[in-house]
Structure formats: structure tokens, C-alpha cells
Design a protein around this motif. Sequence first.
Motif, PDB file in Angstrom:
ATOM      1  N   LYS A   1     -79.354 -31.701  12.035  1.00 24.31           N
ATOM      2  CA  LYS A   1     -78.629 -32.803  12.676  1.00 24.31           C
ATOM      3  C   LYS A   1     -77.369 -32.299  13.375  1.00 24.31           C
ATOM      4  CE  LYS A   1     -76.650 -37.316  11.730  1.00 24.31           C
ATOM      5  NZ  LYS A   1     -76.338 -38.321  10.727  1.00 24.31           N
ATOM      6  N   ARG A   2     -76.609 -31.430  12.697  1.00 25.76           N
ATOM      7  CA  ARG A   2     -75.374 -30.893  13.271  1.00 25.76           C
ATOM      8  C   ARG A   2     -75.676 -30.087  14.543  1.00 25.76           C
ATOM      9  NH1 ARG A   2     -73.979 -28.100   9.171  1.00 25.76           N
ATOM     10  NH2 ARG A   2     -74.900 -26.185   9.923  1.00 25.76           N
ATOM     11  N   GLU A   3     -76.651 -29.199  14.472  1.00 28.86           N
ATOM     12  CA  GLU A   3     -76.981 -28.357  15.626  1.00 28.86           C
ATOM     13  C   GLU A   3     -77.559 -29.189  16.773  1.00 28.86           C
ATOM     14  OE1 GLU A   3     -79.557 -25.264  14.246  1.00 28.86           O
ATOM     15  OE2 GLU A   3     -78.067 -24.515  12.836  1.00 28.86           O
ATOM     16  N   PHE A   4     -78.429 -30.142  16.444  1.00 27.53           N
ATOM     17  CA  PHE A   4     -79.043 -30.970  17.477  1.00 27.53           C
ATOM     18  C   PHE A   4     -77.984 -31.811  18.190  1.00 27.53           C
ATOM     19  CE2 PHE A   4     -81.237 -34.578  19.272  1.00 27.53           C
ATOM     20  CZ  PHE A   4     -82.358 -33.995  19.848  1.00 27.53           C
ATOM     21  N   ASP A   5     -77.101 -32.449  17.431  1.00 32.98           N
ATOM     22  CA  ASP A   5     -76.039 -33.256  18.041  1.00 32.98           C
ATOM     23  C   ASP A   5     -75.132 -32.401  18.924  1.00 32.98           C
ATOM     24  OD1 ASP A   5     -76.879 -35.668  16.988  1.00 32.98           O
ATOM     25  OD2 ASP A   5     -75.535 -35.585  15.253  1.00 32.98           O
ATOM     26  N   HIS A   6     -74.807 -31.202  18.462  1.00 31.19           N
ATOM     27  CA  HIS A   6     -73.972 -30.300  19.256  1.00 31.19           C
ATOM     28  C   HIS A   6     -74.671 -29.952  20.572  1.00 31.19           C
ATOM     29  CE1 HIS A   6     -72.566 -26.286  20.560  1.00 31.19           C
ATOM     30  NE2 HIS A   6     -71.385 -26.809  20.298  1.00 31.19           N
ATOM     31  N   ASP A   7     -75.937 -29.573  20.488  1.00 37.89           N
ATOM     32  CA  ASP A   7     -76.676 -29.204  21.697  1.00 37.89           C
ATOM     33  C   ASP A   7     -76.837 -30.395  22.641  1.00 37.89           C
ATOM     34  OD1 ASP A   7     -76.843 -26.677  20.654  1.00 37.89           O
ATOM     35  OD2 ASP A   7     -78.949 -26.848  20.036  1.00 37.89           O
ATOM     36  N   MET A   8     -77.049 -31.575  22.076  1.00 31.52           N
ATOM     37  CA  MET A   8     -77.192 -32.779  22.896  1.00 31.52           C
ATOM     38  C   MET A   8     -75.881 -33.097  23.610  1.00 31.52           C
ATOM     39  SD  MET A   8     -79.256 -35.159  23.929  1.00 31.52           S
ATOM     40  CE  MET A   8     -80.602 -35.349  22.796  1.00 31.52           C
ATOM     41  N   ASP A   9     -74.762 -32.974  22.910  1.00 32.78           N
ATOM     42  CA  ASP A   9     -73.459 -33.221  23.531  1.00 32.78           C
ATOM     43  C   ASP A   9     -73.175 -32.209  24.645  1.00 32.78           C
ATOM     44  OD1 ASP A   9     -73.062 -35.355  21.814  1.00 32.78           O
ATOM     45  OD2 ASP A   9     -71.822 -34.202  20.401  1.00 32.78           O
ATOM     46  N   GLU A  10     -73.507 -30.956  24.400  1.00 33.54           N
ATOM     47  CA  GLU A  10     -73.294 -29.924  25.414  1.00 33.54           C
ATOM     48  C   GLU A  10     -74.147 -30.196  26.656  1.00 33.54           C
ATOM     49  OE1 GLU A  10     -71.108 -27.288  25.510  1.00 33.54           O
ATOM     50  OE2 GLU A  10     -70.258 -28.257  23.743  1.00 33.54           O
TER      51      GLU A  10
ATOM     52  N   TYR B   1     -89.310 -30.877  14.176  1.00 32.53           N
ATOM     53  CA  TYR B   1     -88.643 -31.236  12.926  1.00 32.53           C
ATOM     54  C   TYR B   1     -89.388 -32.357  12.221  1.00 32.53           C
ATOM     55  CZ  TYR B   1     -85.209 -32.343   9.416  1.00 32.53           C
ATOM     56  OH  TYR B   1     -84.605 -32.562   8.207  1.00 32.53           O
ATOM     57  N   GLU B   2     -89.944 -33.266  12.984  1.00 36.32           N
ATOM     58  CA  GLU B   2     -90.660 -34.389  12.378  1.00 36.32           C
ATOM     59  C   GLU B   2     -91.853 -33.887  11.564  1.00 36.32           C
ATOM     60  OE1 GLU B   2     -92.026 -38.836  13.685  1.00 36.32           O
ATOM     61  OE2 GLU B   2     -92.153 -37.265  15.189  1.00 36.32           O
ATOM     62  N   LYS B   3     -92.493 -32.807  12.026  1.00 37.36           N
ATOM     63  CA  LYS B   3     -93.651 -32.257  11.333  1.00 37.36           C
ATOM     64  C   LYS B   3     -93.249 -31.367  10.166  1.00 37.36           C
ATOM     65  CE  LYS B   3     -96.308 -32.389  15.557  1.00 37.36           C
ATOM     66  NZ  LYS B   3     -96.766 -31.613  16.697  1.00 37.36           N
ATOM     67  N   ASN B   4     -92.097 -30.711  10.266  1.00 28.98           N
ATOM     68  CA  ASN B   4     -91.683 -29.744   9.254  1.00 28.98           C
ATOM     69  C   ASN B   4     -90.217 -29.973   8.907  1.00 28.98           C
ATOM     70  OD1 ASN B   4     -91.472 -27.562   7.570  1.00 28.98           O
ATOM     71  ND2 ASN B   4     -91.379 -26.060   9.207  1.00 28.98           N
TER      72      ASN B   4
END
Length: 148
Positions: A125-134, A114-117
Motif C-alpha cells: 500500500k505504501r509503495e503503490f500510493d507513493h508511485d501513484m502520487d509520483e 497483488y489481488e492474486k498473491n
Amino acid sequence: MKKYIYTFGIIGIIIFGTFVTGCKSDAQKERDARNELNDMLDDAGNDVQKVATAEEWSVFKKEAEIRIKENEIRIIELRAIKDKPGKVFDEIYLNKIEKLEQQNIDLQARIDIYEKNQSNWAAFKREFDHDMDELAKALKDVTVDNKN
């Protein structure tokens, strides 16, 4: 006989009226299609999301990397528990730990990609936070035996 003529006459008028009012002219169909297309384009325009500002991205990245490091520490702890005498860890637990470790690596890769593109910040952000919480929840529950 008159009763049948009146009945058929009324039915005929109803059918004719329905037919006339139900049919749209070509110009009206074209207008409706244009309005629908404009509505769809407006909706699509509203879905376009800005990329993260430099400050938002910096804060988010630091927090995500901290959480990823915490997950790595938990994985190391789980592997250490496996080596202690008296603890029975079978292949199922080892496979769970390996899968969770791979998920953690994948989350780090998603940050790098994501940092590159950068695109669609809110969805990322929503998907990443969800996956991180899971993942964090799964790491806490890995040693819980759900067998009854």
C-alpha cells in the motif's frame, strides 16, 4: 631504576587486567550469540505483515482504479493537445507521455498481481500510493517547460 620497575609493573598489571576482563568464556560467548539470534528472530517476527482484509482491499482497489482512470483521461488529454494546431510537441514530450502511460499500465498490473498473491499489505500500500502520487505529479508537470 626503581622508577622503571614500578612503571613496567604498573603497565604489566594494566595489560593483564585488560586481557583477563576482555576475554569471554565460551559459555558466555554462546549465551551472547543466542541472545543476539533471539533478538533477530523477534525483529523478523515483528516485520511480518498481515494481508489486507476483504473490505480494506475492496476500498483500496476501487480508489486505485479511479485514480488510474483519471490518469488515463489525462494521458488522452495530453495526446489531444499534441494534435491541436499551434502547439509544438516534439519527440521529448511524446516520449514522456508514452513513459507515463506505461507507468499507469504497470500500476494497474500491480493491482491485478497483488489481488492474486496478497502479501505484506502495508508495504504494498505504501509503495503503490507513493508511485501513484509520483505519476499524478508527473502527469501534471509534463507540459511544464523547465528549460531556463
